[in-house]
Design an enzyme around this catalytic site. Sequence first.
Site, PDB file in Angstrom:
ATOM      1  CD  GLU A 102      -5.164  -6.774  28.064  1.00  0.00           C
ATOM      2  OE1 GLU A 102      -4.272  -6.184  28.705  1.00  0.00           O
ATOM      3  OE2 GLU A 102      -4.941  -7.785  27.378  1.00  0.00           O
ATOM      4  CG  ASP A 103      -1.647  -4.049  30.765  1.00  0.00           C
ATOM      5  OD1 ASP A 103      -2.181  -4.564  29.762  1.00  0.00           O
ATOM      6  OD2 ASP A 103      -0.544  -4.435  31.210  1.00  0.00           O
ATOM      7  CG  ASP A 106       2.276  -2.923  21.430  1.00  0.00           C
ATOM      8  OD1 ASP A 106       2.180  -2.277  20.389  1.00  0.00           O
ATOM      9  OD2 ASP A 106       3.376  -3.236  21.910  1.00  0.00           O
ATOM     10  CG  ASP A 163       6.674  -4.839  33.520  1.00  0.00           C
ATOM     11  OD1 ASP A 163       5.719  -4.982  32.740  1.00  0.00           O
ATOM     12  OD2 ASP A 163       7.697  -5.549  33.463  1.00  0.00           O
TER      13      ASP A 163
END
Length: 179
Positions: A102-103, A106, A163
């Site tokens: 996973e990036d 949150d 992004d």
Amino acid sequence: MKIKIADLEFEQLITYEAIQSRVKQIARQLNKDYENKNPMLVGVLNGCFLFMADIVKQVTIPCEIAFTKLSSYQGGVSSTRRIRDDLDLTVNIEGRHIILIEDIVDTGNTLDYLVAKLKQRHPASIIVCAMLVKPDALEYELKELKHIAFEIENEFVVGYGLDYMEMGRNLKGVYKRII
Ligand code: IMP
């Protein structure tokens, strides 16, 4: 050095070198833990693509790779809570050892959804490697979250795959929004 993406300004938070050093440590651990297990590394697109590539290059044991695509931010700077299932896994994961890449975690909403979905397919095990986690934003208990490259404050970041309005993914380091 400040950079501008659309209407927002950012400054560097994590360098490319620091990321690579954590990537090597995590991959070393995976090489140990998954020896003779032929794990499947599952990247969560789009944000994972650089982290996934760098991890995979440091993994020396036999492994397979696959991708799935989910989105929840949809252009802005905070989670919409509406998860869009853009691309399902095309491989059978029954009995397989899954390492989700996973990036960023949150609220944890996306990961909680994905782990529950994949568990229904009866993998032998699932763990998650996340490049970034925002502990102060986390709303779920994610016991599968085993490897975290960096914990950051509850701030909006771009770069190294992440992004803002689909831009900034190509930045080598991670940049935080200047408020
Ligand atoms: P969550 O479901 O609230 O954990 O959000 C996870 C997803 O939101 C990530 O996979 C990213 O696509 C996106 N996201 C969360 N925080 C950021 C950020 O700071 N910058 C860019 N995208 C983010």
